[in-house]
Design a protein around this motif. Structure first.
Motif, PDB file in Angstrom:
ATOM      1  N   TYR A   1      -7.298  -3.165   0.919  1.00 57.04           N
ATOM      2  CA  TYR A   1      -8.262  -2.871   1.993  1.00 57.04           C
ATOM      3  C   TYR A   1      -9.601  -3.556   1.801  1.00 57.04           C
TER       4      TYR A   1
ATOM      5  N   SER B   1      -4.880  -0.383  -3.950  1.00 61.10           N
ATOM      6  CA  SER B   1      -5.322   0.002  -2.612  1.00 61.10           C
ATOM      7  C   SER B   1      -6.670  -0.627  -2.272  1.00 61.10           C
TER       8      SER B   1
ATOM      9  N   GLU C   1       0.830  -1.206   0.000  1.00 60.36           N
ATOM     10  CA  GLU C   1       0.000   0.000   0.000  1.00 60.36           C
ATOM     11  C   GLU C   1       0.865   1.258   0.000  1.00 60.36           C
TER      12      GLU C   1
END
Length: 224
Positions: free
Chosen positions: A223, A219, A158
């Motif tokens: 997540y 990303s 990330e």
């Protein structure tokens, strides 16, 4: 998340990403050949190499999609990875597109050389384009690095993905300055050359823009 099929899919998208990076690196060489060395013959050879590498990237994204279709990942993740593969392919496609644009503009290059004899600031446009090419490579390299470590360290993946946005922002600032400078210098360049340079500047900037879009998908995967 990382079963046998998933690892195969990740390896396929990593290979694709590496090829896209190769396309952009070769494009950076082309930019230098055109706007630093004024060597159009060399640029044409590099342009052929860009096209060959882009074709390889196309093959690899097809292989990646084939692996995905065999059941890698749950449907939600599969969709995110499919979009990531498409976005990476878009980076390569745009790079080849701006390569073709530049290679059709030999008269533009001659016009720049003539104008620079009258106004030294024209050199700033050439230097800015070369810098944007360097940043395009850095943005895709950061994206590629993020994918390489995605299965090993998602936090670091990330961080690397977020670096793409920082690099793209730097490229965007240079792009804006170049466009302002270009139209300030339009009395030294003919209207056709102005329009053509505007298109090239936007095209080079689009490479980093699309790398950033791909980083957002990384990303989302991290997540998700």
């Amino acid at each position: 998340m990382w079963g046998k099929k998933e690892k195969r899919a990740l390896a396929a998208v990593q290979q694709h990403s590496e090829s896209v990076l190769g396309v952009v690196k070769k494009f950076e060489e082309l930019l230098s050949a055109v706007f630093s060395e004024f060597d159009f013959q060399k640029a044409e050879s590099l342009g052929r190499a860009v096209s060959e590498l882009e074709s390889l990237a196309d093959e690899q994204v097809r292989n990646f999609n084939k692996v995905l279709s065999q059941g890698a990942f749950l449907p939600a993740y599969r969709g995110d990875f499919a979009r990531l593969g498409d976005q990476l392919d878009k980076v390569a496609d745009i790079t080849e597109e701006v390569t073709r644009t530049i290679l059709m503009r030999e008269k533009m290059l001659r016009a720049i050389k003539r104008a620079e004899r009258r106004e030294r600031r024209i050199k700033e446009i050439r230097e800015g384009l070369i810098k944007m090419g360097e940043l395009a490579v850095k943005s895709v390299d950061a994206l590629n690095s993020s994918l390489k470590i995605l299965a090993v360290n998602i936090d670091l993946a990330e961080i690397r993905a977020s670096e793409v946005g920082r690099i793209e922002h730097e490229s965007d600032l240079i792009e804006q300055d170049l466009l302002v400078g270009l139209y300030e210098l339009e009395k030294f360049l003919d209207p056709v050359t102005i329009v053509q340079l505007d298109n090239v500047i936007h095209g080079v900037g689009d490479i980093s823009d699309n790398a950033e879009d791909a980083s957002h998908l990384v990303s989302i995967i991290v997540y998700g």
